[in-house]
Design a protein around this motif. Structure first.
Motif, PDB file in Angstrom:
ATOM      1  N   TYR A 126      -9.280   8.828 -10.364  1.00 12.37           N
ATOM      2  CA  TYR A 126     -10.611   8.951  -9.800  1.00 12.37           C
ATOM      3  C   TYR A 126     -11.188  10.292 -10.245  1.00 12.37           C
ATOM      4  O   TYR A 126     -10.631  11.344  -9.952  1.00 12.37           O
ATOM      5  CB  TYR A 126     -10.582   8.879  -8.269  1.00 12.37           C
ATOM      6  CG  TYR A 126     -11.938   9.201  -7.687  1.00 12.37           C
ATOM      7  CD1 TYR A 126     -12.227  10.472  -7.196  1.00 12.37           C
ATOM      8  CD2 TYR A 126     -12.945   8.245  -7.672  1.00 12.37           C
ATOM      9  CE1 TYR A 126     -13.485  10.783  -6.706  1.00 12.37           C
ATOM     10  CE2 TYR A 126     -14.203   8.543  -7.174  1.00 12.37           C
ATOM     11  CZ  TYR A 126     -14.468   9.814  -6.702  1.00 12.37           C
ATOM     12  OH  TYR A 126     -15.718  10.110  -6.218  1.00 12.37           O
TER      13      TYR A 126
ATOM     14  N   GLU B  74      -8.361   3.543  -3.516  1.00 11.54           N
ATOM     15  CA  GLU B  74      -9.649   3.869  -2.933  1.00 11.54           C
ATOM     16  C   GLU B  74      -9.685   5.322  -2.512  1.00 11.54           C
ATOM     17  O   GLU B  74      -8.833   5.787  -1.739  1.00 11.54           O
ATOM     18  CB  GLU B  74      -9.957   2.973  -1.738  1.00 11.54           C
ATOM     19  CG  GLU B  74     -11.358   3.221  -1.181  1.00 11.54           C
ATOM     20  CD  GLU B  74     -11.897   2.019  -0.447  1.00 11.54           C
ATOM     21  OE1 GLU B  74     -11.089   1.153  -0.050  1.00 11.54           O
ATOM     22  OE2 GLU B  74     -13.122   1.946  -0.261  1.00 11.54           O
TER      23      GLU B  74
ATOM     24  N   SER C 105     -17.780   5.426  -8.304  1.00  5.25           N
ATOM     25  CA  SER C 105     -17.281   4.425  -7.365  1.00  5.25           C
ATOM     26  C   SER C 105     -15.949   4.850  -6.766  1.00  5.25           C
ATOM     27  O   SER C 105     -15.046   5.287  -7.483  1.00  5.25           O
ATOM     28  CB  SER C 105     -17.120   3.075  -8.062  1.00  5.25           C
ATOM     29  OG  SER C 105     -16.477   2.148  -7.196  1.00  5.25           O
ATOM     30  N   THR C 106     -15.846   4.686  -5.453  1.00  3.07           N
ATOM     31  CA  THR C 106     -14.631   5.148  -4.772  1.00  3.07           C
ATOM     32  C   THR C 106     -13.469   4.177  -4.944  1.00  3.07           C
ATOM     33  O   THR C 106     -12.333   4.529  -4.653  1.00  3.07           O
ATOM     34  CB  THR C 106     -14.899   5.344  -3.277  1.00  3.07           C
ATOM     35  OG1 THR C 106     -15.399   4.118  -2.729  1.00  3.07           O
ATOM     36  CG2 THR C 106     -15.915   6.458  -3.064  1.00  3.07           C
ATOM     37  N   LEU C 107     -13.756   2.975  -5.400  1.00  4.34           N
ATOM     38  CA  LEU C 107     -12.685   2.008  -5.658  1.00  4.34           C
ATOM     39  C   LEU C 107     -12.373   2.025  -7.151  1.00  4.34           C
ATOM     40  O   LEU C 107     -13.222   1.719  -7.977  1.00  4.34           O
ATOM     41  CB  LEU C 107     -13.105   0.608  -5.216  1.00  4.34           C
ATOM     42  CG  LEU C 107     -12.036  -0.474  -5.371  1.00  4.34           C
ATOM     43  CD1 LEU C 107     -10.824  -0.166  -4.494  1.00  4.34           C
ATOM     44  CD2 LEU C 107     -12.609  -1.850  -5.030  1.00  4.34           C
TER      45      LEU C 107
ATOM     46  N   LYS D  44      -9.922   0.815 -10.283  1.00  7.20           N
ATOM     47  CA  LYS D  44      -8.944  -0.188 -10.733  1.00  7.20           C
ATOM     48  C   LYS D  44      -8.126   0.383 -11.879  1.00  7.20           C
ATOM     49  O   LYS D  44      -8.656   1.071 -12.759  1.00  7.20           O
ATOM     50  CB  LYS D  44      -9.659  -1.462 -11.156  1.00  7.20           C
ATOM     51  CG  LYS D  44     -10.346  -2.169  -9.982  1.00  7.20           C
ATOM     52  CD  LYS D  44     -10.816  -3.551 -10.345  1.00  7.20           C
ATOM     53  CE  LYS D  44     -11.547  -4.203  -9.190  1.00  7.20           C
ATOM     54  NZ  LYS D  44     -10.655  -4.412  -8.019  1.00  7.20           N
TER      55      LYS D  44
ATOM     56  N   ASN E 130     -11.106   8.144  -0.353  1.00  5.08           N
ATOM     57  CA  ASN E 130     -11.780   8.296   0.929  1.00  5.08           C
ATOM     58  C   ASN E 130     -11.903   9.788   1.218  1.00  5.08           C
ATOM     59  O   ASN E 130     -10.933  10.436   1.631  1.00  5.08           O
ATOM     60  CB  ASN E 130     -10.990   7.589   2.037  1.00  5.08           C
ATOM     61  CG  ASN E 130     -11.750   7.554   3.347  1.00  5.08           C
ATOM     62  OD1 ASN E 130     -12.372   8.544   3.732  1.00  5.08           O
ATOM     63  ND2 ASN E 130     -11.700   6.434   4.029  1.00  5.08           N
TER      64      ASN E 130
ATOM     65  N   GLU F 241      -4.936  -0.859  -7.689  1.00  3.70           N
ATOM     66  CA  GLU F 241      -6.213  -0.224  -7.415  1.00  3.70           C
ATOM     67  C   GLU F 241      -6.016   0.825  -6.334  1.00  3.70           C
ATOM     68  O   GLU F 241      -5.012   0.817  -5.609  1.00  3.70           O
ATOM     69  CB  GLU F 241      -7.271  -1.242  -6.967  1.00  3.70           C
ATOM     70  CG  GLU F 241      -6.951  -1.954  -5.683  1.00  3.70           C
ATOM     71  CD  GLU F 241      -8.033  -2.968  -5.307  1.00  3.70           C
ATOM     72  OE1 GLU F 241      -8.646  -3.571  -6.207  1.00  3.70           O
ATOM     73  OE2 GLU F 241      -8.241  -3.151  -4.098  1.00  3.70           O
TER      74      GLU F 241
ATOM     75  N   GLU G 299       0.859  -1.182   0.000  1.00  4.38           N
ATOM     76  CA  GLU G 299       0.000   0.000   0.000  1.00  4.38           C
ATOM     77  C   GLU G 299       0.892   1.228   0.000  1.00  4.38           C
ATOM     78  O   GLU G 299       1.770   1.369   0.853  1.00  4.38           O
ATOM     79  CB  GLU G 299      -0.914   0.029   1.221  1.00  4.38           C
ATOM     80  CG  GLU G 299      -1.785   1.285   1.262  1.00  4.38           C
ATOM     81  CD  GLU G 299      -2.711   1.324   2.465  1.00  4.38           C
ATOM     82  OE1 GLU G 299      -3.878   0.943   2.323  1.00  4.38           O
ATOM     83  OE2 GLU G 299      -2.252   1.772   3.539  1.00  4.38           O
TER      84      GLU G 299
ATOM     85  N   PHE H 138      -6.117   8.764  -0.848  1.00  2.00           N
ATOM     86  CA  PHE H 138      -6.250   8.044  -2.117  1.00  2.00           C
ATOM     87  C   PHE H 138      -5.090   7.052  -2.178  1.00  2.00           C
ATOM     88  O   PHE H 138      -4.191   7.166  -2.995  1.00  2.00           O
ATOM     89  CB  PHE H 138      -6.220   9.032  -3.281  1.00  2.00           C
ATOM     90  CG  PHE H 138      -6.616   8.450  -4.614  1.00  2.00           C
ATOM     91  CD1 PHE H 138      -5.786   8.610  -5.728  1.00  2.00           C
ATOM     92  CD2 PHE H 138      -7.809   7.769  -4.791  1.00  2.00           C
ATOM     93  CE1 PHE H 138      -6.137   8.095  -6.973  1.00  2.00           C
ATOM     94  CE2 PHE H 138      -8.175   7.246  -6.024  1.00  2.00           C
ATOM     95  CZ  PHE H 138      -7.334   7.417  -7.124  1.00  2.00           C
TER      96      PHE H 138
END
Lengths: 117, 112
Positions: B50, B66, B54-56, B58, B68, B64, B20, B74
Motif C-alpha cells: 500500500y 486493507e 484505494s485502501t483495499l 490486491k 485502515n 488482499e 486473516e 493492515f
C-alpha cells in the motif's frame, strides 16, 4: 533475469572465528540492504548502500560487523570475531534507484543461515 | 520511530477456509505498508503493498489487504487458502526510501 543471490546458504562456525557473507544484487540495482533475523524475532535492518557508499548503517550491532561494497556491485558482510548472539539468518535485498521519486520494491535473496557454536 | 506488531505467531487453518493475518503498526508519519511471504528455503517475496489511493490492495496468489488508518492496521486476507499457502508472512512498514521495519512474522499452516 537473475535474482539476488547470497553465499553461502549456511555457515557453521565457532565462537571467535571470522565469517564473510556475500550478496550479489540484481544487476543494475544501486540500492543494497542487509537485514538479519535472530531466531524467533523480527527481521531487523543492518545497513543500506547506495552504490558503494553507506547511506545508513544505523542497524549495525557493533564494530565486529564490517560491510563493504567495493565498486558498487556485490557486497560482503564480515563478522569478526563471531559471538553466539550473531547466529541468525542474514538477508540481502536490492532495489533500483527511483528517478521519479516513487517507492521501488526491495528484492530479497534467500538468506544465509549463520550458526555460531 | 516506526514499529510493527503481528500478534499471531502461528495460524493453523484447513484448506479452502478463509484466513486473516493481523498487522498493526505505529508511526507518527505516513508510511508505506507491505506484506512479504517466505516459502521454505526461499527468500522473501513481495505479496502486496500500500503506497496511497484505494485502501483495499490486491496482491499475488489471491491475497488482499486493507489499510485502515484510524485503526493503524493492515490485515492480510484470503477467502480460500491452499496447502501451497503454507509459509511465513511478514508485515512491514517503510518511510520514504528508508529501511523496512518488519513484524515478527506469522506462520500460516494449512492442513487438508
Amino acid at each position: 533475469e537473475a535474482g539476488v543471490t547470497q553465499f553461502p546458504s549456511h555457515s557453521v562456525i565457532e565462537k571467535g572465528q571470522t565469517v564473510t557473507l556475500r550478496c550479489d544484487p540484481i544487476s543494475g540495482h544501486d540500492n543494497l540492504y542487509w537485514y538479519r533475523r535472530v531466531m524467533g524475532k523480527e527481521i531487523k535492518f543492518l545497513l543500506h548502500f547506495v552504490k558503494e557508499s553507506k547511506q545508513d548503517e544505523s542497524g549495525m550491532p557493533n564494530n565486529r560487523f564490517l560491510a563493504e561494497r567495493t565498486g558498487g556491485t556485490y557486497s560482503t558482510l564480515k563478522v569478526q570475531p563471531a559471538e553466539l548472539e550473531d547466529s541468525g539468518v542474514y538477508f540481502c535485498a536490492s532495489s533500483q534507484e527511483s528517478t521519479s521519486g516513487g517507492v521501488t520494491e526491495q528484492f530479497f535473496g534467500p538468506g544465509t543461515r549463520l550458526t555460531v557454536l | 520511530a516506526q514499529s510493527v506488531t503481528q500478534l499471531d505467531s502461528q495460524v493453523p487453518v484447513f484448506e479452502e477456509a478463509p484466513v486473516e493475518l493481523r498487522c498493526n503498526y505505529s508511526s507518527s508519519v505516513s508510511v508505506y505498508l507491505f506484506w512479504y511471504v517466505q516459502y521454505p528455503n526461499q527468500g522473501l517475496q513481495l505479496l502486496l503493498k500500500y503506497l496511497s489511493g484505494s485502501t483495499l490492495v490486491k496482491g499475488i496468489n489471491g491475497f488482499e489487504a486493507e489499510f485502515n488508518k484510524s485503526q493503524t492496521s493492515f490485515h492480510l486476507r484470503k477467502p480460500s487458502v491452499h496447502i501451497s499457502d503454507t509459509a511465513e508472512y511478514f508485515c512491514a512498514v517503510r518511510r520514504g526510501f528508508q529501511k523496512l521495519v518488519f513484524g515478527t512474522g506469522t506462520r500460516l499452516l494449512v492442513s487438508p
